[in-house]
Design a protein around this motif. Structure first.
Motif, PDB file in Angstrom:
ATOM      1  N   UNK A 236     -29.737  28.857  94.925  1.00  0.00           N
ATOM      2  CA  UNK A 236     -28.482  28.683  95.271  1.00  0.00           C
ATOM      3  C   UNK A 236     -27.962  27.144  95.637  1.00  0.00           C
ATOM      4  N   UNK A 237     -28.802  26.498  95.977  1.00  0.00           N
ATOM      5  CA  UNK A 237     -29.580  25.206  96.040  1.00  0.00           C
ATOM      6  C   UNK A 237     -28.723  23.707  94.878  1.00  0.00           C
ATOM      7  N   UNK A 238     -29.323  24.809  93.028  1.00  0.00           N
ATOM      8  CA  UNK A 238     -28.651  23.927  91.994  1.00  0.00           C
ATOM      9  C   UNK A 238     -26.697  24.343  91.800  1.00  0.00           C
ATOM     10  N   UNK A 239     -26.570  25.142  92.297  1.00  0.00           N
ATOM     11  CA  UNK A 239     -25.008  25.256  92.140  1.00  0.00           C
ATOM     12  C   UNK A 239     -24.291  23.616  92.889  1.00  0.00           C
ATOM     13  N   UNK A 240     -23.022  23.385  91.387  1.00  0.00           N
ATOM     14  CA  UNK A 240     -22.911  22.170  92.204  1.00  0.00           C
ATOM     15  C   UNK A 240     -21.515  21.786  93.207  1.00  0.00           C
ATOM     16  N   UNK A 241     -21.424  20.996  93.785  1.00  0.00           N
ATOM     17  CA  UNK A 241     -20.536  20.392  94.713  1.00  0.00           C
ATOM     18  C   UNK A 241     -19.517  18.980  94.844  1.00  0.00           C
ATOM     19  N   UNK A 242     -18.958  19.757  93.907  1.00  0.00           N
ATOM     20  CA  UNK A 242     -17.440  18.136  93.780  1.00  0.00           C
ATOM     21  C   UNK A 242     -18.344  17.257  92.900  1.00  0.00           C
ATOM     22  N   UNK A 243     -18.537  17.970  91.694  1.00  0.00           N
ATOM     23  CA  UNK A 243     -19.659  17.412  90.470  1.00  0.00           C
ATOM     24  C   UNK A 243     -21.000  17.707  91.078  1.00  0.00           C
ATOM     25  N   UNK A 244     -21.778  17.278  91.732  1.00  0.00           N
ATOM     26  CA  UNK A 244     -23.455  17.056  91.916  1.00  0.00           C
ATOM     27  C   UNK A 244     -23.724  18.802  92.651  1.00  0.00           C
ATOM     28  N   UNK A 245     -25.182  18.880  92.245  1.00  0.00           N
ATOM     29  CA  UNK A 245     -25.745  20.148  92.731  1.00  0.00           C
ATOM     30  C   UNK A 245     -25.385  19.734  94.385  1.00  0.00           C
ATOM     31  N   UNK A 246     -26.348  20.739  94.991  1.00  0.00           N
ATOM     32  CA  UNK A 246     -25.936  20.828  96.650  1.00  0.00           C
ATOM     33  C   UNK A 246     -27.445  20.370  96.698  1.00  0.00           C
ATOM     34  N   UNK A 247     -28.417  20.502  95.853  1.00  0.00           N
ATOM     35  CA  UNK A 247     -30.241  19.965  96.423  1.00  0.00           C
ATOM     36  C   UNK A 247     -29.723  18.490  96.360  1.00  0.00           C
ATOM     37  N   UNK A 248     -28.754  18.033  95.480  1.00  0.00           N
ATOM     38  CA  UNK A 248     -28.912  16.015  95.144  1.00  0.00           C
ATOM     39  C   UNK A 248     -28.187  15.418  96.612  1.00  0.00           C
ATOM     40  N   UNK A 249     -26.930  16.256  96.974  1.00  0.00           N
ATOM     41  CA  UNK A 249     -26.701  16.068  97.996  1.00  0.00           C
ATOM     42  C   UNK A 249     -27.460  15.937  98.946  1.00  0.00           C
ATOM     43  N   UNK A 250     -28.389  17.229  99.183  1.00  0.00           N
ATOM     44  CA  UNK A 250     -29.307  17.793 100.524  1.00  0.00           C
ATOM     45  C   UNK A 250     -30.182  16.205 100.487  1.00  0.00           C
ATOM     46  N   UNK A 251     -30.699  15.879  99.251  1.00  0.00           N
ATOM     47  CA  UNK A 251     -32.216  14.506  99.219  1.00  0.00           C
ATOM     48  C   UNK A 251     -31.474  13.224  99.747  1.00  0.00           C
ATOM     49  N   UNK A 252     -30.466  12.873  99.683  1.00  0.00           N
ATOM     50  CA  UNK A 252     -29.446  11.850  99.998  1.00  0.00           C
ATOM     51  C   UNK A 252     -29.057  11.867 101.778  1.00  0.00           C
ATOM     52  N   UNK A 253     -29.010  12.874 101.726  1.00  0.00           N
ATOM     53  CA  UNK A 253     -28.558  12.773 103.263  1.00  0.00           C
ATOM     54  C   UNK A 253     -29.696  13.802 104.286  1.00  0.00           C
ATOM     55  N   UNK A 254     -30.829  13.413 103.270  1.00  0.00           N
ATOM     56  CA  UNK A 254     -32.476  13.356 103.524  1.00  0.00           C
ATOM     57  C   UNK A 254     -33.277  12.097 103.682  1.00  0.00           C
TER      58      UNK A 254
END
Length: 430
Positions: A236-254
């Motif tokens: 589920x975390x590998x699904x895209x959100x605004x063009x990028x996977x959720x996991x990459x969004x999470x890594x940036x915030x982390x």
């Protein structure tokens, strides 16, 4: 390599109806149709002979790029510019062109820039440069393929760390020089005369009675706390959100949260999991350890399996030897998985402070709030509203169990996480 242009193909095709008309209305000149194709081929041959020679091209691109940031491939014509020169760059699957993917130069232009957007972390290549140009009649294309074979490393995005970390930490304790946040934290610093604007709960009544004036306790924020960033890399975390996977969004915030914690003197660890734990680092301290966190975050791979919260959080709890702030980046879609997640998180809550970070799903919000124009729109809106309701129920159950929940948009989650972390420190919850 020489290829016919659209103009050449259309002119050749136009010879068939012309030959038919000549055969119908002037049958004595039927042989004129046979000369049409050789004439067009002769014009194409002349056009190829008069076409400019191949230009000398220089190409430059960075060897590494952060995911979400554009990769700019710059192309320069070293010699005389060619009017109508078209350029295109071939890349691997992790680099997607931002526009059409090719560019056309004018008569006096000798420089071009083609942008690509990284869609996955890892290693990709800028494989080849395609160039083509026409002759003076526009009958043929002269085409050349130049092999580039340049490797591009796609790393986690740390632009928020560079751009906004100092703003988020402006009011907090930064650097090696200790700054006192009056009235906040848990470690006693000194006694000072109480002044208007200070909180009344900081007044030390015993010392005030002894010195016959109001004295307040100045505290400083405690350091050397432990913060663990646990990132779910499941399906589920590998699904895209605004063009990028959720996991990459999470890594940036982390990474932004990790930099803030390291800057304030706390210890940071990284934990990645899907069906089983994948990455488990020890706790590190100091801003010099941030590149290590960045490299470890880059090792979090995309997964297509379901997340096993029970195994992952039980393993994490067994590895922690002291009270920690555990920040879990995840996403839940089905009630069964959410139930297992809540049970595992409740067990983790017994000895640690737990914060769940979830990304707001703008697509579901738009589907649920869109005005229906057909039966299918009604069905989509009902399903989206049901999924949003289940998300809210799970978030409410987590809060009811004593677990903190942070939900924010993907471009605001990093800043929201840092503010939540600073609030935990000020309230002495770590």
């Amino acid at each position: 390599m020489i290829r016919p242009s659209i103009r050449c193909v259309l002119l050749m095709a136009a010879g068939a109806p012309l030959a038919l008309l000549v055969g119908v209305f002037a049958p004595q000149f039927w042989f004129a149709g046979l000369a049409w194709v050789p004439m067009i081929l002769a014009f194409a041959a002349i056009d190829a002979a008069l076409a400019p020679r191949a230009p000398a091209l220089r190409t430059s691109c960075p060897g590494s790029i952060e995911i979400g940031a554009p990769l700019i491939v710059e192309i320069t014509v070293a010699d005389r510019p060619i009017d109508g020169l078209e350029l295109a760059v071939a890349t691997g699957p992790k680099l997607a062109p931002r526009a059409e993917g090719r560019i056309r130069l004018g008569k006096r232009e000798n420089h071009a820039a083609i942008a690509f957007l990284p869609v996955r972390r890892g290693t990709d290549k800028v494989e080849a440069l395609w160039s083509r140009w026409t002759g003076p009649f526009g009958m043929i294309w002269r085409q050349r393929v130049e092999k580039l074979d340049r490797t591009v490393v796609i790393t986690p995005d740390i632009r928020p760390v560079r751009n906004s970390a100092h703003l988020l930490l402006r009011d907090a304790q930064m650097g090696e020089m200790a700054r006192v946040d009056r009235g906040e934290g848990s470690e006693f610093e000194a006694l000072a005369e109480w002044k208007s604007g200070m909180e009344r709960r900081t007044i030390d009544w015993n010392h005030s009675a002894r010195h016959l004036k109001l004295l307040a306790r100045e505290n400083r924020i405690e350091r050397n706390n432990q913060v663990v960033f646990a990132i779910d890399t499941g399906r589920v975390m590998c699904e895209p959100i605004d063009g990028l996977p959720r996991v990459d969004r999470a890594i940036t915030a982390a990474l932004l949260g990790a930099y803030a914690a390291l800057k304030l003197g706390d210890r940071v660890a990284l934990f990645g999991f899907d069906s089983q734990p994948r990455v488990a680092s020890g706790a590190v301290s100091g801003t010099r350890a941030f590149p290590l966190m960045q490299r470890l975050a880059g090792q979090l791979d995309y997964s297509s399996v379901e997340t096993n919260y029970t195994l992952a959080l039980a393993t994490l709890a067994g590895d922690l030897t002291r009270r920690s702030l555990v920040v879990i980046f995840t996403e839940f879609t089905d009630p069964t998985g959410a139930e297992l997640m809540i049970r595992a998180a409740t067990n983790l809550l017994r000895g640690h402070l737990v914060l769940f970070v979830i990304l707001a799903d703008d697509e579901l919000e738009d589907l649920a709030g869109a005005e229906p124009a057909a039966i299918d729109d009604v069905s989509r809106a009902v399903i989206a509203a049901s999924m949003l309701r289940e998300r809210r129920i799970v978030a409410a159950r987590l809060r009811h169990a004593g677990i903190h929940v942070l939900e924010a948009k993907h471009d605001q989650v990093g800043a929201a996480l840092v503010r939540q972390y600073l609030d935990f420190k000020r309230r002495n919850l770590l």
